[in-house]
Scaffold this active site. Structure first.
Site, PDB file in Angstrom:
ATOM      1  CE  LYS A 277      -3.854  -1.759   2.643  1.00 23.35           C
ATOM      2  NZ  LYS A 277      -4.819  -1.340   1.864  1.00 23.35           N
ATOM      3  NE  ARG A 351     -11.173  -9.790  -1.392  1.00 18.53           N
ATOM      4  CZ  ARG A 351     -11.489  -8.898  -2.381  1.00 18.53           C
ATOM      5  NH1 ARG A 351     -11.718  -9.265  -3.636  1.00 18.53           N
ATOM      6  NH2 ARG A 351     -11.457  -7.412  -2.133  1.00 18.53           N
TER       7      ARG A 351
END
Ligand code: BES
Ligand code: MN
Ligand code: ZN
Length: 502
Positions: A277, A351
């Site tokens: 990120k 997820r």
């Protein structure tokens, strides 16, 4: 620690520091409203000074008035309950009361505080009590100076009669508030100190100290690898601090009760992995375990409240780091249920840990699975920073969550799981890819998770997905009862939902 108690006798005789009273109306037309009529002298004094104080009745705006004759408190905190309330005989809704109570307690600062706010029923009294405790929250664990603001005594006055059991309402609110605070503490704790193993240990300690009937089981990295949990193993392998799945269960005495499985995303820090990120987006990523924190706090609270529902929490704990052994885009991993998944973006890690957690949850045959996760930036783009998204494969469960959220004053909104987008998860090399189109990113994440809401025979299990990426962490200033930093969002909603199944 904050102590909540029900006021006995009358608030005018309460001789602590700050007494909170409501104001309603708009512009110059403002009027004072309390849980029961003010003493004459106090009402007269306040009426006389209100105009010169420029009192605002906007929800949660506060004005401090010192030494009011007829009241024993050192100061009176006037808090806005809104203008609609005036038309409604001075009654505000539970969300306004919750926000006002929280803001009033925060602005009262140090010392004892009592609230004498108007309310019509047990739900509104609960909102006042929970809001007040919520507004008193501070996080000082990492400050070296002694924690002075931490011990607050909050008295809530009520004019409800015995039938509404105000005492039980306050006790219930205090259990909820204590566990919401715990969830906030977990989120606010620095990520060098809170990592999968330490998180798991904290849960064990809290469960042991709790009066609730709780059991804890921890799968360490070896058990996860041996158990075929390829999703969480893959996410955790880039960190020197290995992953854990913590199973935290509460079962009431009766076995003939509904069984809810809660699965929480517990990424103790999300760097994005090798798909790193940018640093600005990484700064708040200690909060990427807010789902697991909410799940842990909910299970403990459900046990302490003795709700007639079995609740099992699965905390999927991992640190997403770009270490030498980190997973790569194009890796293929095998999940707990045998599904193979092509990794396209190591930053779509949530997820992967959740899907393994859902497989484990499915193995115990629950009546429904709810997952709670700071899953996608796309959900924040869609709904903003204060509303969480709710998706699911079952209209009844999804609607039960959004109505529970309304009762808990935690704003939420349903999002669809469009079958048309499912094809964007097709993989050329594996059973499925974990990431679809950028457009509708919250929905494709939901569609991926939906594949795991199944039992071993492939039967669908009723499931809802709460994407709390927006409201779980308040980057701005405190507002209403909500503090800066970790908010504990979803605990209230989940408890309301679970209680509604009884
Ligand atoms: N933890 C983030 C999601 C997030 C973003 C939470 C902002 C709170 C605030 C999640 O793991 C993530 O990185 N999601 C990616 C998914 C993408 C790579 C498919 C995202 O939202 O960009
Ligand atoms: Mn990520
Ligand atoms: Zn994440």
């Amino acid at each position: 620690m904050t102590t909540l108690m029900l006021g006995t006798r009358s608030y005018s005789a309460w001789s602590g520091r700050s007494l909170v009273i409501g104001v309603v109306g708009s512009g110059d037309e403002v009027a004072v409203r309390a849980s029961s009529a003010l003493p004459r002298t106090a009402a007269k004094h306040l009426d006389a000074v209100l105009p010169s104080l420029d009192v605002d009745a906007k929800v949660a705006s506060t004005t401090i008035v010192p030494a009011v004759p007829g009241l024993k408190a050192d100061v009176v905190v006037l808090v806005g309950l809104g203008k609609d309330a005036a038309a409604d005989g001075g009654r505000a809704g539970s969300d306004s009361l919750r926000r006002a109570a929280g803001a009033a307690v925060r602005s009262a600062g140090k010392g004892s505080v009592a609230l004498a706010l108007p309310h019509d029923d047990a739900a509104e009294l609960a909102a006042i009590a929970e809001g007040a405790a919520s507004g008193a929250y501070t996080f000082t664990a990492h400050k070296s100076a002694a924690d002075e603001g931490g011990d607050r005594e909050i008295t809530v006055f009520s004019d409800l009669d015995r039938k509404a059991s105000p005492k039980e309402v306050i006790e219930h609110a205090s259990t909820v508030a204590r566990n919401v605070s715990w969830a906030r503490d977990l989120v606010n704790t620095a990520p060098n100190l809170l990592y999968p193993q330490s998180f798991a240990e904290t849960v064990q300690e809290v469960a042991k100290a709790s009066p609730g009937k709780l059991t804890v089981k921890v799968l360490d990295e070896k058990a996860l690898a041996d158990g075929g949990f390829g999703g969480i193993t893959g996410v955790g392998q880039g960190s020197t601090r290995p992953p854990r799945i913590v199973t935290l269960s509460y079962a009431p005495r009766s076995k003939k009760v509904p069984h809810v499985a809660l699965v929480g995303k517990g990424i103790t820090f999300d760097t994005g992995g090798v798909c790193l990120k940018p640093s600005a987006g990484m700064l708040t990523m200690k909060s990427d375990m807010a789902g697991a924190a909410a799940v842990a706090a909910t299970v403990v609270a459900a046990a302490e409240l003795g709700l007639p529902v079995a609740v099992t929490g699965y905390l999927c704990l991992a640190e997403n780091m770009p270490g030498a052994n980190a997973q790569r885009p194009s890796d293929v991993v095998t999940m707990r249920n045998g599904t193979t998944v092509e990794i396209l973006d190591t930053d779509a890690e949530g997820r992967m840990v959740l899907a393994d957690g859902m497989c484990l949850a499915a193995e115990s045959g629950p009546d429904q699975i709810l997952d709670v996760a700071t899953l996608t930036g796309a959900c924040v783009v869609a709904l903003g920073p204060k509303i969480f998204g709710v998706m699911g494969n079952d209209d009844t469960v999804r609607q039960s969550i959004t109505s529970a959220a309304e009762r808990a004053d935690e704003p939420s909104w349903p999002l669809p799981l469009p079958t048309d987008l499912r094809a964007t998860l097709d993989s050329a090399v594996a059973d499925i890819a974990h990431k679809g189109d950028r457009m509708g990113g919250a929905l494709t994440a939901g569609l991926f998770l939906q594949e795991f809401a199944k039992d071993a025979k492939g039967n669908t299990i009723p499931w809802a997905h709460l994407d709390i990426a927006g409201p779980s962490f308040n980057e701005g200033s405190p507002w209403g009862h909500v503090p800066k930093g970790g908010t504990g969002v979803a605990v209230g909603t989940l408890l309301e939902h679970i209680a509604s199944l009884a």
